[in-house]
Write an enzyme that holds these catalytic residues in place. Structure first.
Site, PDB file in Angstrom:
ATOM      1  N   GLU A  37     -22.767  52.540  34.693  1.00 60.25           N
ATOM      2  CA  GLU A  37     -23.485  53.827  34.751  1.00 60.25           C
ATOM      3  C   GLU A  37     -24.006  54.149  36.149  1.00 60.25           C
ATOM      4  O   GLU A  37     -24.484  53.263  36.858  1.00 60.25           O
ATOM      5  CB  GLU A  37     -24.665  53.770  33.781  1.00 60.25           C
ATOM      6  CG  GLU A  37     -25.428  55.081  33.651  1.00 60.25           C
ATOM      7  CD  GLU A  37     -26.139  55.154  32.326  1.00 60.25           C
ATOM      8  OE1 GLU A  37     -25.477  55.390  31.293  1.00 60.25           O
ATOM      9  OE2 GLU A  37     -27.365  54.937  32.314  1.00 60.25           O
ATOM     10  N   LYS A  85     -26.780  56.754  38.043  1.00 60.98           N
ATOM     11  CA  LYS A  85     -27.918  57.670  37.868  1.00 60.98           C
ATOM     12  C   LYS A  85     -28.859  57.451  39.047  1.00 60.98           C
ATOM     13  O   LYS A  85     -28.885  56.353  39.627  1.00 60.98           O
ATOM     14  CB  LYS A  85     -28.639  57.422  36.536  1.00 60.98           C
ATOM     15  CG  LYS A  85     -29.077  55.971  36.301  1.00 60.98           C
ATOM     16  CD  LYS A  85     -29.511  55.730  34.868  1.00 60.98           C
ATOM     17  CE  LYS A  85     -29.719  54.253  34.578  1.00 60.98           C
ATOM     18  NZ  LYS A  85     -29.906  53.951  33.173  1.00 60.98           N
ATOM     19  N   LYS A  97     -23.108  61.583  30.194  1.00 61.93           N
ATOM     20  CA  LYS A  97     -24.282  61.091  29.486  1.00 61.93           C
ATOM     21  C   LYS A  97     -25.387  62.105  29.694  1.00 61.93           C
ATOM     22  O   LYS A  97     -25.817  62.367  30.834  1.00 61.93           O
ATOM     23  CB  LYS A  97     -24.691  59.716  30.024  1.00 61.93           C
ATOM     24  CG  LYS A  97     -25.581  58.960  29.069  1.00 61.93           C
ATOM     25  CD  LYS A  97     -25.394  57.461  29.270  1.00 61.93           C
ATOM     26  CE  LYS A  97     -25.977  56.650  28.143  1.00 61.93           C
ATOM     27  NZ  LYS A  97     -27.412  56.766  28.000  1.00 61.93           N
ATOM     28  N   GLU A 101     -24.439  57.524  19.722  1.00 59.12           N
ATOM     29  CA  GLU A 101     -25.405  56.445  19.937  1.00 59.12           C
ATOM     30  C   GLU A 101     -26.495  56.467  18.868  1.00 59.12           C
ATOM     31  O   GLU A 101     -26.904  57.535  18.418  1.00 59.12           O
ATOM     32  CB  GLU A 101     -26.011  56.684  21.326  1.00 59.12           C
ATOM     33  CG  GLU A 101     -27.235  55.871  21.627  1.00 59.12           C
ATOM     34  CD  GLU A 101     -27.818  56.257  22.979  1.00 59.12           C
ATOM     35  OE1 GLU A 101     -27.097  56.233  23.988  1.00 59.12           O
ATOM     36  OE2 GLU A 101     -29.032  56.571  23.007  1.00 59.12           O
ATOM     37  N   ASN A 127     -28.069  51.518  21.015  1.00 61.36           N
ATOM     38  CA  ASN A 127     -28.910  51.482  22.212  1.00 61.36           C
ATOM     39  C   ASN A 127     -30.061  50.492  21.999  1.00 61.36           C
ATOM     40  O   ASN A 127     -30.882  50.658  21.089  1.00 61.36           O
ATOM     41  CB  ASN A 127     -29.442  52.882  22.531  1.00 61.36           C
ATOM     42  CG  ASN A 127     -29.882  52.974  23.990  1.00 61.36           C
ATOM     43  OD1 ASN A 127     -30.220  51.958  24.611  1.00 61.36           O
ATOM     44  ND2 ASN A 127     -29.876  54.171  24.541  1.00 61.36           N
ATOM     45  N   GLU A 138     -25.651  48.956  24.316  1.00 57.12           N
ATOM     46  CA  GLU A 138     -26.155  49.736  25.442  1.00 57.12           C
ATOM     47  C   GLU A 138     -27.561  49.307  25.864  1.00 57.12           C
ATOM     48  O   GLU A 138     -28.401  49.039  25.007  1.00 57.12           O
ATOM     49  CB  GLU A 138     -26.241  51.217  25.053  1.00 57.12           C
ATOM     50  CG  GLU A 138     -24.961  51.849  24.566  1.00 57.12           C
ATOM     51  CD  GLU A 138     -25.197  53.295  24.136  1.00 57.12           C
ATOM     52  OE1 GLU A 138     -24.329  53.848  23.449  1.00 57.12           O
ATOM     53  OE2 GLU A 138     -26.258  53.864  24.468  1.00 57.12           O
ATOM     54  N   SER A 139     -27.794  49.293  27.149  1.00 58.09           N
ATOM     55  CA  SER A 139     -29.118  49.191  27.774  1.00 58.09           C
ATOM     56  C   SER A 139     -29.697  47.776  27.846  1.00 58.09           C
ATOM     57  O   SER A 139     -29.612  46.999  26.882  1.00 58.09           O
ATOM     58  CB  SER A 139     -30.167  50.061  27.064  1.00 58.09           C
ATOM     59  OG  SER A 139     -29.825  51.403  27.067  1.00 58.09           O
TER      60      SER A 139
HETATM   61  O1  LIG Z   1     -33.407  54.815  30.624  1.00 59.36           O
HETATM   62  C1  LIG Z   1     -34.383  55.514  30.252  1.00 59.36           C
HETATM   63  O2  LIG Z   1     -35.527  55.382  30.709  1.00 59.36           O
HETATM   64  C2  LIG Z   1     -34.176  56.599  29.242  1.00 59.36           C
HETATM   65  C3  LIG Z   1     -35.245  57.388  28.861  1.00 59.36           C
HETATM   66  C4  LIG Z   1     -35.087  58.385  27.936  1.00 59.36           C
HETATM   67  C5  LIG Z   1     -33.860  58.645  27.392  1.00 59.36           C
HETATM   68  C6  LIG Z   1     -32.757  57.877  27.771  1.00 59.36           C
HETATM   69  C7  LIG Z   1     -32.920  56.859  28.687  1.00 59.36           C
HETATM   70  N1  LIG Z   1     -31.876  56.094  29.097  1.00 59.36           N
HETATM   71  C8  LIG Z   1     -30.569  56.246  28.609  1.00 59.36           C
HETATM   72  C9  LIG Z   1     -29.996  54.897  28.420  1.00 59.36           C
HETATM   73  O3  LIG Z   1     -30.203  54.344  27.392  1.00 59.36           O
HETATM   74  C10 LIG Z   1     -29.365  54.223  29.591  1.00 59.36           C
HETATM   75  O4  LIG Z   1     -29.083  55.170  30.578  1.00 59.36           O
HETATM   76  C11 LIG Z   1     -28.098  53.404  29.355  1.00 59.36           C
HETATM   77  O5  LIG Z   1     -27.928  52.936  28.066  1.00 59.36           O
HETATM   78  C12 LIG Z   1     -28.026  52.263  30.372  1.00 59.36           C
HETATM   79  O6  LIG Z   1     -29.157  51.432  30.236  1.00 59.36           O
HETATM   80  P1  LIG Z   1     -29.635  50.428  31.404  1.00 59.36           P
HETATM   81  O7  LIG Z   1     -28.541  49.430  31.620  1.00 59.36           O
HETATM   82  O8  LIG Z   1     -30.866  49.773  30.859  1.00 59.36           O
HETATM   83  O9  LIG Z   1     -29.870  51.261  32.618  1.00 59.36           O
END
Ligand SMILES: O=C(O)c1ccccc1NCC(=O)[C@H](O)[C@H](O)COP(=O)(O)O
Length: 262
Positions: free
Chosen positions: A56, A58, A117, A166, A187, A218-219
């Site tokens: 990703e 951003k 996204k 998601e 997520n 994810e995340s």
């Molecule tokens: O990442 C945030 O703070 C967030 C806040 C509100 C809505 C969505 C958000 N993020 C989207 C995601 O979940 C992530 O961009 C994506 O899954 C990647 O996660 P990471 O590896 O932890 O950056």
């Protein structure tokens, strides 16, 4: 007694509905390019890789603040060189510092499928994303009612853009499948509270395995062990942003994770 935390996801979706009501339809400036197969990129077996990675880009996030790399095209190129299977581009401006222009520039610079996204609220935005050249869109089941979710999944099918739907819980993942989703992401981040627990996807994914074409964790994923655990739970792919973007060289960080170096 402390005040309840504001629901971040609800606030974002309220803003997105206001923005959509106030703007004109987006019109593509060029013919739609041939689409790249996002589902195949998630499910393709690549020898030696622990799992397929959607990497990703951003500029900032509500939970992570500002990231050091503001040139998203350079980062996306480095991800491709490092072995990413697809790239996710945050196109929300207010919370993530992104834009449709970023999506177009990243897609033109690489040959991987690109996921838009964002926090899409209506079928119109799915159609616009396809016309602009996204290969896939993210839909968030937790924030969409059953009717609109099914309409958006159907819109994606009819305009031949992949939909990664998601959810944060099994209940919302079941709603995603009922709405016709074939690609389902779990997520680990609760988007209402922004708390992240990487065990969330590990617990939910096994129950979905036989019913989705592809599953994505994810995340919050940071290590090769996290990747291996996601794969062992049944995930075809992981979606990773922050842990790569915190590195001085995100491409090198991804290559290290894929190769298993410390
Ligand atoms: O990442 C945030 O703070 C967030 C806040 C509100 C809505 C969505 C958000 N993020 C989207 C995601 O979940 C992530 O961009 C994506 O899954 C990647 O996660 P990471 O590896 O932890 O950056």
């Amino acid at each position: 007694m402390s005040a309840p935390e504001p629901d971040k996801l609800l606030a974002i979706f309220e803003r997105k509905r206001r923005e959509l009501a106030a703007r004109k339809p987006l019109v593509a400036r060029a013919p739609r390019p041939p689409s790249r197969d996002f589902a195949a990129a998630l499910t393709r077996h690549r020898a030696g890789l622990p799992v397929n990675v959607i990497a990703e880009v951003k500029r900032r996030s509500p939970s992570g603040g500002d990231f050091p790399h503001q040139d998203l095209v350079s980062v996306a190129k480095a991800y491709e060189a490092a072995g990413a299977s697809a790239v996710s581009v945050l196109t929300d401006d207010v919370d993530f510092g992104g834009s449709i222009e970023d999506l177009l520039q990243v897609r033109a610079a690489i040959s991987l499928p690109v996921l838009r996204k964002d926090f899409l609220v209506a079928p119109q935005e799915v159609e616009e994303s396809a016309a602009l050249g996204a290969d896939a869109v993210l839909l968030i089941a937790d924030a969409l009612e059953d009717g609109p979710l099914a309409e958006m999944v159907a819109a994606a099918k009819s305009c031949r853009v992949a939909a990664l739907v998601e959810a944060h819980t099994q209940e919302h993942a079941e709603r995603a499948l009922k709405a016709g989703a074939e690609l389902v992401g779990i997520n680990n981040r609760n988007l209402a509270t922004l708390r992240t627990d990487i065990h969330t996807a590990l617990k939910v994914i096994p129950a979905l395995r036989s019913r989705a074409k592809a599953l994505v964790a994810e995340s919050g994923l940071k290590t090769r062990e996290d990747f291996a655990a996601a794969r062992a739970s049944g995930a075809d792919a992981v979606l990773v942003g922050e842990s790569l973007l915190r590195d001085a060289e995100p491409g090198r960080a991804l290559a290290r994770l894929l190769a298993g170096a410390p």
